[in-house]
Scaffold this active site. Structure first.
Site, PDB file in Angstrom:
ATOM      1  CG  HIS A  96      -0.320  -0.165   2.520  1.00 17.54           C
ATOM      2  ND1 HIS A  96       0.104  -1.395   2.973  1.00 17.54           N
ATOM      3  CD2 HIS A  96      -0.002   0.720   3.490  1.00 17.54           C
ATOM      4  CE1 HIS A  96       0.637  -1.264   4.174  1.00 17.54           C
ATOM      5  NE2 HIS A  96       0.605   0.013   4.509  1.00 17.54           N
ATOM      6  CG  HIS A  98       0.735   5.302   4.084  1.00 21.74           C
ATOM      7  ND1 HIS A  98      -0.117   5.198   5.165  1.00 21.74           N
ATOM      8  CD2 HIS A  98       1.537   4.209   4.141  1.00 21.74           C
ATOM      9  CE1 HIS A  98       0.167   4.088   5.838  1.00 21.74           C
ATOM     10  NE2 HIS A  98       1.166   3.467   5.236  1.00 21.74           N
TER      11      HIS A  98
HETATM   12  P1  AMP Z   1       1.568   0.390   7.432  1.00 20.52           P
HETATM   13  O1  AMP Z   1       2.085   0.667   8.823  1.00 20.52           O
HETATM   14  O2  AMP Z   1       2.347   1.123   6.389  1.00 20.52           O
HETATM   15  O3  AMP Z   1       1.472  -1.097   7.159  1.00 20.52           O
HETATM   16  O4  AMP Z   1       0.133   1.028   7.378  1.00 20.52           O
HETATM   17  C1  AMP Z   1      -1.036   0.316   7.615  1.00 20.52           C
HETATM   18  C2  AMP Z   1      -2.142   1.326   7.599  1.00 20.52           C
HETATM   19  O5  AMP Z   1      -3.366   0.651   7.443  1.00 20.52           O
HETATM   20  C3  AMP Z   1      -2.246   2.169   8.884  1.00 20.52           C
HETATM   21  O6  AMP Z   1      -2.127   3.551   8.558  1.00 20.52           O
HETATM   22  C4  AMP Z   1      -3.635   1.811   9.423  1.00 20.52           C
HETATM   23  O7  AMP Z   1      -4.288   2.898  10.029  1.00 20.52           O
HETATM   24  C5  AMP Z   1      -4.347   1.341   8.172  1.00 20.52           C
HETATM   25  N1  AMP Z   1      -5.441   0.405   8.360  1.00 20.52           N
HETATM   26  C6  AMP Z   1      -5.438  -0.743   9.066  1.00 20.52           C
HETATM   27  N2  AMP Z   1      -6.616  -1.363   8.991  1.00 20.52           N
HETATM   28  C7  AMP Z   1      -7.403  -0.586   8.207  1.00 20.52           C
HETATM   29  C8  AMP Z   1      -8.749  -0.682   7.738  1.00 20.52           C
HETATM   30  N3  AMP Z   1      -9.551  -1.720   8.055  1.00 20.52           N
HETATM   31  N4  AMP Z   1      -9.232   0.308   6.962  1.00 20.52           N
HETATM   32  C9  AMP Z   1      -8.459   1.350   6.629  1.00 20.52           C
HETATM   33  N5  AMP Z   1      -7.178   1.501   7.024  1.00 20.52           N
HETATM   34  C10 AMP Z   1      -6.660   0.549   7.808  1.00 20.52           C
END
Ligand code: AMP
Length: 113
Positions: A96, A98
């Protein structure tokens, strides 16, 4: 699909998300825990664990999709981040990017450790 992958479940519609934009290959949805007024996650629908484990050809159409997300939300100034691996701050192991913005303002930058 990755085993028990939360983002694969979002792609499948098994977990709800606030969708921003979608096409055959990519999905953009709002981060559940935003760090700025605009915080969107952009993912390929296909499961790749992270940046390092994604074939390079995925990124050309993904870049085009990200630009469409920017148009859709109406911002020209933004930050793109991908956390690669646990030490890079990655918590969800489905690639993903951001997409972070502060419309009408600026984003801060500083020490992360
Ligand atoms: P990372 O630390 O780069 O793996 O980021 C994971 C991101 O996913 C974090 O910013 C979380 O807030 C986001 N996240 C986790 N679960 C969900 C969800 N169900 N819907 C939307 N965002 C999510």
């Amino acid at each position: 699909m990755g085993n028990n992958c939360i983002f694969c479940q979002i792609v499948a519609g098994e977990i709800p998300s606030k969708k921003v934009l979608e096409d055959d290959n990519f999905l953009a949805f709002h981060d559940i825990n935003p760090v700025a007024p605009v915080h969107i996650l952009i993912i390929p629908k296909t499961h790749y664990p992270n940046f390092a484990q994604t074939p390079p050809e995925v990124f050309t159409p993904m870049a085009e999709f990200i630009k469409k997300v920017a148009e859709k939300v109406g911002v020209t100034d933004y930050r793109l981040i991908t956390n690669n691996g646990k030490g890079g701050g990655q918590e969800v192991f489905h690639l993903h990017i951001h997409f972070i913005a502060n419309p009408g303002g600026t984003l801060k930058w500083g020490k992360l450790v």
